[in-house]
Design an enzyme around this catalytic site. Sequence first.
Site, short mmCIF file in Angstrom:
data_model
loop_
_atom_site.label_atom_id
_atom_site.label_comp_id
_atom_site.label_asym_id
_atom_site.label_seq_id
_atom_site.Cartn_x
_atom_site.Cartn_y
_atom_site.Cartn_z
N THR A 48 -1.06 -21.32 21.95
CA THR A 48 -1.08 -22.79 21.97
C THR A 48 -1.77 -23.34 23.23
O THR A 48 -2.46 -24.34 23.16
CB THR A 48 0.34 -23.40 21.84
OG1 THR A 48 1.18 -22.79 22.81
CG2 THR A 48 0.91 -23.20 20.46
N PRO A 53 -3.03 -24.92 17.71
CA PRO A 53 -1.65 -25.31 17.45
C PRO A 53 -0.89 -24.21 16.72
O PRO A 53 -1.49 -23.41 16.00
CB PRO A 53 -1.79 -26.56 16.56
CG PRO A 53 -3.18 -26.54 16.04
CD PRO A 53 -4.01 -25.71 16.96
N ASP A 54 0.43 -24.15 16.93
CA ASP A 54 1.24 -23.21 16.15
C ASP A 54 1.61 -23.87 14.82
O ASP A 54 1.10 -24.94 14.49
CB ASP A 54 2.46 -22.73 16.95
CG ASP A 54 3.44 -23.85 17.29
OD1 ASP A 54 3.26 -24.97 16.78
OD2 ASP A 54 4.38 -23.61 18.06
N PHE A 55 2.47 -23.24 14.04
CA PHE A 55 2.89 -23.82 12.76
C PHE A 55 4.04 -24.81 12.94
O PHE A 55 3.99 -25.91 12.43
CB PHE A 55 3.38 -22.71 11.82
CG PHE A 55 2.29 -22.03 11.05
CD1 PHE A 55 0.98 -22.46 11.13
CD2 PHE A 55 2.59 -20.96 10.22
CE1 PHE A 55 -0.02 -21.83 10.41
CE2 PHE A 55 1.61 -20.32 9.49
CZ PHE A 55 0.30 -20.75 9.59
N ARG A 56 5.07 -24.35 13.66
CA ARG A 56 6.36 -25.03 13.52
C ARG A 56 6.80 -25.91 14.67
O ARG A 56 7.86 -26.54 14.58
CB ARG A 56 7.44 -23.99 13.20
CG ARG A 56 7.23 -23.34 11.85
CD ARG A 56 8.20 -22.24 11.53
NE ARG A 56 7.87 -21.61 10.25
CZ ARG A 56 6.95 -20.68 10.07
NH1 ARG A 56 6.25 -20.23 11.10
NH2 ARG A 56 6.72 -20.18 8.87
N ASN A 127 -0.78 -13.26 14.84
CA ASN A 127 -1.86 -14.23 14.96
C ASN A 127 -3.13 -13.76 14.26
O ASN A 127 -3.40 -12.57 14.15
CB ASN A 127 -2.14 -14.52 16.43
CG ASN A 127 -0.96 -15.23 17.07
OD1 ASN A 127 -0.10 -15.74 16.37
ND2 ASN A 127 -0.91 -15.25 18.38
N ASP A 129 -6.09 -15.26 15.23
CA ASP A 129 -7.15 -15.85 16.05
C ASP A 129 -7.99 -14.83 16.81
O ASP A 129 -8.98 -15.20 17.45
CB ASP A 129 -6.57 -16.88 17.03
CG ASP A 129 -5.45 -16.29 17.90
OD1 ASP A 129 -5.49 -15.07 18.18
OD2 ASP A 129 -4.56 -17.05 18.31
N HIS A 146 -0.58 -9.98 10.12
CA HIS A 146 -0.95 -10.97 9.10
C HIS A 146 -2.46 -11.04 8.91
O HIS A 146 -3.00 -12.06 8.49
CB HIS A 146 -0.38 -12.35 9.48
CG HIS A 146 1.12 -12.36 9.46
ND1 HIS A 146 1.88 -13.39 9.95
CD2 HIS A 146 2.02 -11.44 9.00
CE1 HIS A 146 3.18 -13.11 9.80
NE2 HIS A 146 3.28 -11.93 9.24
P1 CNA Z 1 5.53 -20.57 14.57
O1 CNA Z 1 6.51 -20.42 13.47
O2 CNA Z 1 4.71 -21.81 14.61
O3 CNA Z 1 6.37 -20.47 15.93
C1 CNA Z 1 5.79 -20.60 17.19
C2 CNA Z 1 6.86 -20.37 18.23
O4 CNA Z 1 6.27 -20.35 19.49
C3 CNA Z 1 7.94 -21.45 18.26
O5 CNA Z 1 9.18 -20.85 18.44
C4 CNA Z 1 7.56 -22.30 19.47
O6 CNA Z 1 8.66 -22.90 20.09
C5 CNA Z 1 6.95 -21.25 20.36
N1 CNA Z 1 5.93 -21.75 21.26
C6 CNA Z 1 4.92 -22.64 21.02
N2 CNA Z 1 4.15 -22.79 22.11
C7 CNA Z 1 4.67 -21.98 23.06
C8 CNA Z 1 4.32 -21.69 24.40
N3 CNA Z 1 3.24 -22.23 24.99
N4 CNA Z 1 5.08 -20.82 25.09
C9 CNA Z 1 6.18 -20.26 24.53
N5 CNA Z 1 6.56 -20.50 23.26
C10 CNA Z 1 5.82 -21.33 22.54
O7 CNA Z 1 4.55 -19.33 14.66
P2 CNA Z 1 4.85 -17.79 14.33
O8 CNA Z 1 3.75 -17.05 14.91
O9 CNA Z 1 6.22 -17.41 14.70
O10 CNA Z 1 4.76 -17.80 12.75
C11 CNA Z 1 4.06 -16.85 12.11
C12 CNA Z 1 2.79 -17.39 11.46
C13 CNA Z 1 2.03 -18.38 12.31
C14 CNA Z 1 1.81 -16.30 11.28
O11 CNA Z 1 1.65 -16.09 9.92
C15 CNA Z 1 0.50 -16.74 11.90
O12 CNA Z 1 -0.60 -16.33 11.15
C16 CNA Z 1 0.58 -18.17 11.96
N6 CNA Z 1 -0.28 -18.90 12.92
C17 CNA Z 1 -1.15 -18.25 13.73
C18 CNA Z 1 -1.92 -18.95 14.61
C19 CNA Z 1 -2.87 -18.21 15.50
O13 CNA Z 1 -3.44 -17.21 15.09
N7 CNA Z 1 -3.06 -18.66 16.74
C20 CNA Z 1 -1.82 -20.34 14.70
C21 CNA Z 1 -0.92 -20.98 13.85
C22 CNA Z 1 -0.15 -20.26 12.97
#
Ligand code: CNA
Length: 367
Positions: A48, A53-56, A127, A129, A146
Amino acid sequence: MGNESSTVVDDSTPPSVLEARTLEGVATYIKERSVQRVVVMVGAGISTSAGIPDFRSPDTGIYSNLAHLDLTDPEDVFDISFFRENPRPFYALARELAPGQFRPTIAHSFIKLLYDKGLLMKHFSQNIDCLERLAGLPGDMIVEAHGSFATQHCIDCKAEYPEDRMKAAIAKGEVPYCLKCPGLVKPDIVFFGEALPADFFENRDLPGQADLCIVMGTSLTVQPFASLPGLVGEGVPRVLINMERVGGLGSRPDDVVVLGDCDTGVRKLARALGWGQDLEELWESTKPEEVQEQGPPRTREEKLQDEVDRLTEEVDRTLGISTAYEQRVRQHLDRQATDKAKAAGETEGVGGLGHVFPHLARASEER
Ligand code: CNA
């Protein structure tokens, strides 16, 4: 994970292996026990700070920003059945997520540093990315659970699709179709409803052999990935660096929970290990190179002088052209005047032109 996530988390339970349930305690453990089999498990939260951006995450996560794509359930965008019906939302999003636009974070460099120090057994990433590769981690150290954007296939006949065409389609936000059948093409990232890569299952027993587990930036809500930290042996320290508590981490006596951002957490751990400088240098090396070395920025006076020099050159050039032109005209007129004088029986000279071109006359007088 079912049992663990229902356990009451209590960080006050004294550790059994660590001297303290802190990053300093983990650093001491790494040094004194000659730790060499670290497994790292990450998700979107380590990327992030790179701008992905993340998902959740509330407000900033992709799911809370998908309103413009008109989906009833944001997870549909990564659902294979939904994709068959309507691939457009995915390709709209792929344009924002596709590799090539982002720099690895210091958390990615920390994982590379673990590898450089000979401590990393395996890096498990959810990820897509490819930032761990960009940080320099070799492909065989990474389990891309993934999948990734690295390859792409037709979802029907499974034919491979050319990379350059895929990149062009993603850049334009267009939907690519197979070159051999009418099927849709999709990057080899794993959608809900699809099997994980064989690599995940082939390496799934590694957490059981680890002597340290570090979990960062994941909500641990997607199975089977979410089950990995539970496979780490009892008595083996597990560290969670995340914005929130997840997956029941903290429930074992040697779990260390660090709530906050990954970059701050890895910096703190690196400093405790005496690696602070190494980490910063490694991260610095991931900076994209400048297209061209520009040198130090120029002051206002220097810029002004540049402009004056440019104008002076321009004036000189223009004057040079006028002088040459003036000489050519003069020679031409001189010849005409001589011919005329000869015809009129006058002596050779230019004096007779003074009434027609007074400036030439003056110029010849001045010379
Ligand atoms: P998620 O479910 O969006 O969770 C992200 C987690 O990270 C949450 O608990 C947040 O609180 C935490 N978080 C966010 N920013 C920070 C930070 N700077 N420091 C510490 N903690 C933080 O994402 P997951 O990866 O758990 O879910 C799995 C999915 C997301 C996978 O299938 C991925 O492919 C998918 N995804 C990937 C990307 C990427 O490749 N960068 C981006 C968005 C989603």
